[in-house]
Design a protein around this motif. Structure first.
Motif, PDB file in Angstrom:
ATOM      1  N   LYS A 285     -10.064 -10.806  -7.745  1.00 49.21           N
ATOM      2  CA  LYS A 285      -9.741  -9.818  -8.777  1.00 49.21           C
ATOM      3  C   LYS A 285      -8.698  -8.825  -8.246  1.00 49.21           C
ATOM      4  N   GLY A 286      -8.915  -8.382  -7.031  1.00 53.97           N
ATOM      5  CA  GLY A 286      -7.966  -7.441  -6.414  1.00 53.97           C
ATOM      6  C   GLY A 286      -6.587  -8.062  -6.293  1.00 53.97           C
TER       7      GLY A 286
ATOM      8  N   ALA B 106       1.025  -5.612  -9.673  1.00 52.19           N
ATOM      9  CA  ALA B 106       1.472  -4.759 -10.776  1.00 52.19           C
ATOM     10  C   ALA B 106       1.141  -3.290 -10.537  1.00 52.19           C
ATOM     11  N   ASN B 107       0.004  -3.027  -9.900  1.00 52.52           N
ATOM     12  CA  ASN B 107      -0.444  -1.640  -9.777  1.00 52.52           C
ATOM     13  C   ASN B 107      -0.005  -0.929  -8.501  1.00 52.52           C
TER      14      ASN B 107
ATOM     15  N   ILE C 139       3.783  -2.698  -0.069  1.00 49.03           N
ATOM     16  CA  ILE C 139       4.523  -3.952  -0.205  1.00 49.03           C
ATOM     17  C   ILE C 139       3.977  -5.062   0.695  1.00 49.03           C
ATOM     18  N   GLU C 140       4.421  -6.288   0.385  1.00 45.20           N
ATOM     19  CA  GLU C 140       4.021  -7.469   1.186  1.00 45.20           C
ATOM     20  C   GLU C 140       2.507  -7.591   1.295  1.00 45.20           C
TER      21      GLU C 140
ATOM     22  N   GLU D 116      -1.104   8.379 -10.804  1.00 41.62           N
ATOM     23  CA  GLU D 116      -0.788   7.777 -12.105  1.00 41.62           C
ATOM     24  C   GLU D 116      -1.434   6.415 -12.255  1.00 41.62           C
ATOM     25  N   LYS D 117      -1.418   5.630 -11.178  1.00 42.15           N
ATOM     26  CA  LYS D 117      -1.970   4.277 -11.236  1.00 42.15           C
ATOM     27  C   LYS D 117      -3.493   4.292 -11.129  1.00 42.15           C
ATOM     28  N   VAL D 118      -4.012   5.148 -10.279  1.00 45.75           N
ATOM     29  CA  VAL D 118      -5.450   5.132  -9.991  1.00 45.75           C
ATOM     30  C   VAL D 118      -6.260   5.711 -11.152  1.00 45.75           C
ATOM     31  N   ASP D 119      -5.780   6.801 -11.748  1.00 41.70           N
ATOM     32  CA  ASP D 119      -6.555   7.490 -12.780  1.00 41.70           C
ATOM     33  C   ASP D 119      -7.109   6.571 -13.875  1.00 41.70           C
TER      34      ASP D 119
END
Ligand SMILES: Cc1cc2nc3c(=O)[nH]c(=O)nc-3n(C[C@H](O)[C@H](O)[C@H](O)COP(=O)(O)OP(=O)(O)OC[C@H]3O[C@@H](n4cnc5c(N)ncnc54)[C@H](O)[C@@H]3O)c2cc1C
Lengths: 424, 192
Positions: B116-117, B123-124, B130-131, B171-174
């Motif tokens: 799942k991760g 995307a997130n 990176i990588e 922004e991504k985590v919230d």
């Protein structure tokens, strides 16, 4: 300066029967290239051996240790308190250190050091060296604890070297009746692990509170006050062990009576216990004393603050509890840090290169309960030839105990990493 | 025996001359090896709540140490230790650890969560981590093979506000669920 053979042997703690009467024992492993011999396979010795090999594979490293395994003192108080139930997690072997780094491990007792010929005598034969690293830990100043002989140790364990003594103290606590009194004696500083006795008192109290609530522990401390993390221990005891820990400062125990199960404070006041943990006054491991490495105090080994080379005997380096490392306390983490500093400079000296100034760390956790721990940490540097703590750094845990839960968790990783460093 | 003892006395008199020689200031290895008691030899940790530093990005270590030093980031003992080093020493240590080989950890991880991760990460998080988390953009920490318990503790601190998230991360985590976040950490822990 003449010394007859018998007193010489007494001095080095060897049995006359175990050594040939005249001449030297056979050479165990002839030396070809550069060789460093390390005495002791504990917190300091393993790391010195490993880091010398990591820095320069052309140097042969022989590590001599009397046992085929090592049991860590750090966390042994948790075993005594029943928080951990197995000493295996505190035990390391040397096979991977040998396989991964090519350290030659010799299981033997070192009985003498000849700093002129650069030879150590062991129970298995002699070994020559170019430089010697000595990390033998501590031995006891038994002349300052009347009556505390080998038989008394079996009745009133010190448990200040982890192993059978640790198991014995644990067993005595388990066997003690509820309502019994545990007595613990703390020697005058300096001794191995300044906060160790107070962590032990906490762990014993933790056990008593849970299992023998009518019992208590009397701490007879030779020092005027708790020698490390004092306010934190006091808060921890007040919060958790009111009425269980009876702390009595400035009570120097000088004599024990194993038959009567009693100790004497300054030879005057008798204190009896059902279980008695005698932590005697200490000095550098006997081999360091015998080799003339101790200073004017006759107890600890003065060293150069950059190389840890003895100021008494050239070519011999002393690290760990046995040495005088200025502001660095006698802890396992300090021994680890000193070993690396020493290793770097031993390699430099052997190769005729410039030495490097010390930068060291100590971190040491102490458990108050099974889920709460406190810590002390420090960074060290050298100033005018002395090891000092870097100003405005280091210190102890927050006074409000806001970090005790997390520190108890971190401490477990501390142990895992430091023992892995020593054994792989 | 007599001979031997005379030898000892002589040796006692001959103080180490090398002791008087000048020594070089602490090298990167001298500074960094002291950390290894807790973070593992060359920064490869075996303790699940202490991060590996081996192969970590230089900038990430520098930023972390400076935040520990100023108190902006809380850590039980790291603040007290970081105060013992100059900025130049911090840089030297950061460089030392960034040059060490990645330390692959052996951990018990949930396969479903890893999968799942893996589906969420690009995307997130992929812009900065990176990588597959083997590297980090600027001061973004590398997370590949990092200890799961350590990362979970850090994530808990981010979510509680104890540790401040960078804006872009926030922004991504919230909007993400706790399960998604945990799956992401499983993924990064699994990368070798
Ligand atoms: C109860 C307790 C709790 C502690 N808790 C902590 C803690 O939480 N954190 C911490 O940092 N420190 C702690 N310490 C301190 C730590 O154990 C010591 O500081 C550390 O072991 C010192 O390392 P060393 O190398 O000097 O000696 P050691 O680790 O004792 O190693 C010495 C080795 O040398 C061997 N040896 C000695 N003489 C000879 C000889 N003649 N021939 C062959 N072999 C020999 C011994 O068998 C031993 O294996 C604690 C100590 C105690 C007692």
């Amino acid at each position: 300066m003449t010394l007859d053979r018998r007193s010489f042997l007494k001095l080095v703690g060897a049995s006359a029967a175990g050594l040939p009467l005249i001449g030297r024992a056979a050479e165990l492993m002839p030396k070809s290239g550069k060789r460093v011999v390390v005495i002791g396979g504990g917190y300091g010795g393993t790391i010195a051996a490993k880091y010398i090999r990591m820095a320069d594979k052309s140097i042969e490293v022989v590590m001599i240790e009397r046992n085929d395994h090592f049991v860590s003192c750090p966390f042994s108080n948790l075993y005594i308190g029943g928080v951990i139930t197995d000493l295996n997690t505190l035990t390391i072997k040397y096979d991977k250190l040998a396989a991964n780094h090519g350290v030659k491990v010799v299981q033997a007792e070192v009985t003498a050091i000849d700093p002129v010929a650069k030879v150590v005598t062991t129970s298995k034969g002699t070994i020559t060296y170019d430089r010697l690293v000595v990390s033998p830990g501590i031995d006891f100043r038994l002349d300052e604890m009347k009556g505390y002989d080998a038989a008394a140790m079996e009745k009133m364990p010190h448990a200040w070297k982890a192993g059978p003594q640790t198991v014995l103290l644990r067993k005595q606590l388990v066997d003690m009746k509820d309502g019994g009194t545990v007595v613990m004696t703390v020697p005058l500083a300096p001794y191995r692990c300044p906060p160790g006795p107070y962590e032990r008192a906490s762990m014993i109290a933790h056990y008593l509170k849970k299992n023998k609530p009518k019992s208590k522990i009397v701490v007879l401390d030779g020092n005027p006050d708790i020698t490390s993390k004092g306010p934190l221990f006091k808060k921890g005891w007040k919060d958790n062990y009111e009425g269980i820990i009876d702390y009595r400062p400035a009570k120097k125990v000088t004599e024990v009576d194993a038959k009567a199960m009693a100790v004497m404070v300054e030879g005057l006041e008798e204190v009896k216990g059902d279980v008695i943990n005698v932590i005697p006054p200490q000095r550098a491991g006997q081999i360091a004393v015998a080799a003339g490495l101790v200073g004017d105090d006759k107890n600890w080994c003065p060293v150069n603050a950059t190389t840890f080379e003895s100021t008494k005997q050239a070519g011999i380096h002393v690290i760990g509890d046995a040495c005088v490392a200025g502001a660095m306390p006698k802890s396992g983490y300090s021994a680890n840090s000193e070993a690396k500093i020493c290793a770097t400079n031993v390699v430099a000296l052997l190769n005729g290169k410039e030495t490097t100034e010390l930068s060291g760390i100590n971190t040491c956790y102490s458990y108050i309960t099974d889920k709460d721990a406190i810590s002390v940490a420090g960074v060290y540097t050298v100033k005018e030839g002395k090891i000092i703590a870097v100003p405005n750094s280091g210190g102890v845990s927050p006074a409000d105990f806001s970090a005790t839960k997390i520190e108890a968790i971190y401490a477990e990783s501390w142990l895992k990493n430091i023992l892995t460093e020593m054994s792989t | 025996m007599t001979m031997k003892w005379r030898g000892w006395v002589l040796a006692t008199g001959a103080l180490a001359i090398s002791a008087l020689a000048q020594a070089a200031p602490p090298s990167p290895a001298m500074l960094s090896n002291a950390c290894a008691g807790c973070h593992g030899t060359n920064g490869g940790s075996y303790g699940p709540t202490m991060p590996s530093l081996a192969n970590q990005s230089k900038e990430a270590i520098e930023v972390a140490m400076k935040k520990f030093k100023s108190g902006e980031r809380s850590g039980s003992i790291m603040g007290r230790l970081a105060k013992g080093y100059s900025d130049a020493e911090i840089t030297a240590m950061a460089e030392f650890f960034s040059k060490q080989k990645l330390h692959p950890t052996t951990q018990t991880l949930d396969k479903a969560k890893i999968a799942k991760g893996a589906s969420l990460q690009e995307a997130n998080c992929g812009r900065c981590h990176i990588e597959d988390g083997k590297e980090g953009k600027d001061d973004t920490p590398a997370m590949a093979s990092q200890w799961l318990p350590y990362m979970q503790m850090q994530m808990a601190d981010y979510l509680s506000g104890k540790r401040k998230m960078p804006e872009k991360m926030k922004e991504k985590v919230d909007p993400m669920s706790k399960e998604d976040l945990d799956a992401l950490l499983h993924f990064y822990a699994s990368v070798k």
